[in-house]
Write a protein that holds these residues in place. Sequence first.
Motif, short mmCIF file in Angstrom:
data_model
loop_
_atom_site.label_atom_id
_atom_site.label_comp_id
_atom_site.label_asym_id
_atom_site.label_seq_id
_atom_site.Cartn_x
_atom_site.Cartn_y
_atom_site.Cartn_z
N PHE A 31 -13.14 3.82 -4.54
CA PHE A 31 -11.89 3.06 -4.50
C PHE A 31 -12.12 1.63 -5.00
CE2 PHE A 31 -10.21 5.91 -1.01
CZ PHE A 31 -9.14 6.35 -1.75
N CYS A 32 -11.04 0.97 -5.42
CA CYS A 32 -11.17 -0.42 -5.86
C CYS A 32 -11.03 -1.37 -4.66
CB CYS A 32 -10.10 -0.74 -6.90
SG CYS A 32 -8.44 -0.68 -6.23
N GLY A 33 -11.25 -2.66 -4.93
CA GLY A 33 -11.26 -3.67 -3.88
C GLY A 33 -9.92 -3.96 -3.24
N LEU A 34 -8.83 -3.42 -3.81
CA LEU A 34 -7.52 -3.62 -3.16
C LEU A 34 -7.51 -2.99 -1.77
CD1 LEU A 34 -4.84 -2.92 -5.95
CD2 LEU A 34 -5.95 -5.07 -5.35
N THR A 35 -8.33 -1.95 -1.61
CA THR A 35 -8.31 -1.19 -0.35
C THR A 35 -8.59 -2.09 0.86
OG1 THR A 35 -9.45 0.39 -1.75
CG2 THR A 35 -8.98 1.09 0.47
N GLY A 53 -0.08 -6.56 -9.65
CA GLY A 53 -0.60 -5.35 -10.27
C GLY A 53 0.50 -4.40 -10.72
N SER A 54 0.11 -3.16 -10.90
CA SER A 54 1.03 -2.16 -11.44
C SER A 54 1.59 -1.29 -10.30
CB SER A 54 0.26 -1.26 -12.41
OG SER A 54 -0.74 -0.58 -11.68
N ARG A 55 2.43 -0.34 -10.70
CA ARG A 55 2.95 0.59 -9.69
C ARG A 55 1.83 1.43 -9.10
NH1 ARG A 55 8.28 -0.16 -10.00
NH2 ARG A 55 8.94 -0.92 -12.02
N THR A 56 0.80 1.68 -9.90
CA THR A 56 -0.36 2.45 -9.38
C THR A 56 -1.00 1.70 -8.22
OG1 THR A 56 -0.76 3.14 -11.63
CG2 THR A 56 -2.54 3.53 -10.06
N CYS A 57 -1.16 0.37 -8.41
CA CYS A 57 -1.77 -0.44 -7.34
C CYS A 57 -0.89 -0.38 -6.09
CB CYS A 57 -1.92 -1.90 -7.78
SG CYS A 57 -2.73 -2.13 -9.36
N ALA A 58 0.42 -0.49 -6.30
CA ALA A 58 1.35 -0.46 -5.16
C ALA A 58 1.24 0.88 -4.43
CB ALA A 58 2.77 -0.68 -5.65
N HIS A 59 1.14 1.96 -5.19
CA HIS A 59 1.04 3.28 -4.56
C HIS A 59 -0.26 3.42 -3.79
CE1 HIS A 59 4.12 4.96 -7.62
NE2 HIS A 59 4.69 4.54 -6.54
N LEU A 60 -1.35 2.91 -4.38
CA LEU A 60 -2.65 3.01 -3.69
C LEU A 60 -2.54 2.34 -2.32
CD1 LEU A 60 -5.91 3.43 -3.82
CD2 LEU A 60 -5.84 0.97 -4.04
N ILE A 61 -2.04 1.12 -2.30
CA ILE A 61 -2.01 0.39 -1.03
C ILE A 61 -1.07 1.06 -0.05
CG2 ILE A 61 -1.59 -1.84 0.03
CD1 ILE A 61 -3.25 -2.65 -1.88
N GLY A 116 -5.79 -10.19 -7.56
CA GLY A 116 -5.85 -9.69 -8.93
C GLY A 116 -6.16 -8.20 -8.98
N SER A 117 -5.74 -7.56 -10.05
CA SER A 117 -5.93 -6.11 -10.22
C SER A 117 -6.37 -5.86 -11.66
CB SER A 117 -4.59 -5.41 -9.96
OG SER A 117 -3.69 -5.79 -10.99
N CYS A 118 -6.58 -4.58 -11.99
CA CYS A 118 -6.93 -4.25 -13.38
C CYS A 118 -5.85 -4.75 -14.35
CB CYS A 118 -7.14 -2.76 -13.56
SG CYS A 118 -8.32 -2.05 -12.43
N PRO A 119 -4.55 -4.46 -14.10
CA PRO A 119 -3.54 -4.91 -15.05
C PRO A 119 -3.49 -6.43 -15.19
CG PRO A 119 -2.61 -3.26 -13.60
CD PRO A 119 -3.95 -3.57 -13.07
N SER A 120 -3.63 -7.18 -14.09
CA SER A 120 -3.56 -8.64 -14.22
C SER A 120 -4.75 -9.16 -15.02
CB SER A 120 -3.46 -9.32 -12.85
OG SER A 120 -4.69 -9.26 -12.17
N SER A 148 -10.06 -11.36 -6.71
CA SER A 148 -9.84 -10.13 -7.47
C SER A 148 -10.16 -8.89 -6.63
CB SER A 148 -10.74 -10.12 -8.72
OG SER A 148 -10.62 -8.87 -9.35
N GLY A 149 -9.25 -7.93 -6.68
CA GLY A 149 -9.51 -6.63 -6.05
C GLY A 149 -9.55 -5.55 -7.11
N SER A 150 -9.70 -5.98 -8.35
CA SER A 150 -9.62 -5.05 -9.48
C SER A 150 -10.72 -3.98 -9.45
CB SER A 150 -9.72 -5.87 -10.77
OG SER A 150 -10.56 -5.24 -11.68
N GLY A 151 -10.34 -2.79 -9.86
CA GLY A 151 -11.32 -1.70 -9.93
C GLY A 151 -12.35 -1.92 -11.03
N ILE A 152 -12.05 -2.84 -11.96
CA ILE A 152 -13.04 -3.12 -13.01
C ILE A 152 -14.19 -3.91 -12.40
CG2 ILE A 152 -13.40 -4.31 -15.24
CD1 ILE A 152 -10.31 -4.03 -15.67
S1 SF4 Z 1 -5.13 -0.12 -11.45
FE1 SF4 Z 1 -7.11 -1.03 -10.83
S2 SF4 Z 1 -6.60 -2.44 -9.18
FE2 SF4 Z 1 -4.80 -1.07 -9.43
S3 SF4 Z 1 -5.17 0.61 -7.99
FE3 SF4 Z 1 -6.06 1.26 -9.95
S4 SF4 Z 1 -8.24 0.62 -9.82
FE4 SF4 Z 1 -7.13 -0.51 -8.21
#
Ligand code: SF4
Length: 438
Positions: A31-35, A53-61, A116-120, A148-152
């Motif tokens: 998982f990325c650091g947003l978790t 971030g993106s909708r993906t980030c919102a869904h993850l959280i 921060g996230s991957c998209p930002s 940054s909580g980005s998965g990168i």
């Molecule tokens: S786009 Fe990046 S920051 Fe957003 S949920 Fe996926 S891995 Fe995490």
Amino acid sequence: MSAVIPIQRDAADLGCADAPVLRERGQREVFCGLTGIIWMHRKIQDAFFLVVGSRTCAHLIQSAAGVMIFAEPRFGTAIIDERDLAGIADANDELDRVVRQLLSRRPDIKMLFLVGSCPSEVIKLDLSRAAARLSREYLNQVHILNYSGSGIETTFTQGEDACLASLVPELPQSTSDTPSLLVVGCLPDVVEDQFARLFTAMGLEGVQFFPPRSSRSLPSVGKHTRFLLAQPFLGETARALSERGATHLVAPFPFGVEGTTEWLRTAAHSAGISPERFAQATHVSRERAQRALERHRERLQGKRIFFFPDSQLEIPLARFLSRELGMHLTEVGTPYLHREHLKHELALLPSGTVLSEGQDVDKQLDRCRAQAPDLVVCGLGLANPLEAEGLTTKWAIELVFSPVHGYEQSADLAELFARPLLRREKIAPSTSQEAVCS
Ligand code: SF4
């Protein structure tokens, strides 16, 4: 009253202190650091985590935290949409607008993290400048910080490290000449209270915890501050505290009876507390915890366990499972291995333990299958396929979400590993019955 038993090991046996480590830099399943927001938003109760971030980030959280219906949430996502990505809208203006809207509606927020996230990162949105700009606007009203909580850049527990490291420059300067102790790392309030009681019983007054429960009670830090990490994944935070002049007390981590005792003992020793006083303050909790572990030892003793790298808790947990519950370690993988912070833990692992850092998931899956362990600790993405192959798994994320530190939680921690084995035992007869019936 029993005496505190020092760590039992042969003076010549350095465990895995100098053991070779298999370093892998391939595809990883983490998982990325947003978790980290999931457990941190519960801790700092007047803080808000705004993921950019993106909708993906919102869904993850949302799916990791569950949707809060009755409470005002303390996290949210400023969605970067197609207009931001295409450069049609100014993402900075959009972000300022969202922050103003949020803070006008929620005057209870006293600390705001722009996460921060991957998209930002992809659109190179500079959140440190945004935080500085908004901080000027909300001077003396809201602390506005970014990390940054980005998965990168981060794996899931590194989100907490990045968050706390961003907070260190905000800590007030200590002007006291009296040594003080700071416990660093998010702990559930109930666990923090247990540790506070033990410190008081030892005669250690005024111990501070970081992060605090309120942004208005940030601990002070200075050259007489000594700090103990409660989590093994706080490398950047430790570095930032050291730069503020604080001294790191390196100790085993407070998982299990032994780890908790050694962690507390390190604090007591640094404060000049006598071994007798220490033993007196801890022996009741220690003995109770040891008794509570016994019922799990029977189930776990001799079982073979394999750790995929996820939380950075793997090495302390492996030490606990091996030394206190008699489990056999087939491989202990960790996303990052901080040798200095983990030096006591490594020395307590049985010699010859296979250690790996980073991940090349296909190769590691092959090694896991070849070992055919009784229990595999891994992320959610690997757990279901491995279960389908007949392996028994434990979700690593549960080990971070559950209260697992300290004496009172030692048996609960052991149970987290015993439960999947019990489940497998219960399922096995019915599965074979079905096979017979079919
Ligand atoms: S786009 Fe990046 S920051 Fe957003 S949920 Fe996926 S891995 Fe995490």
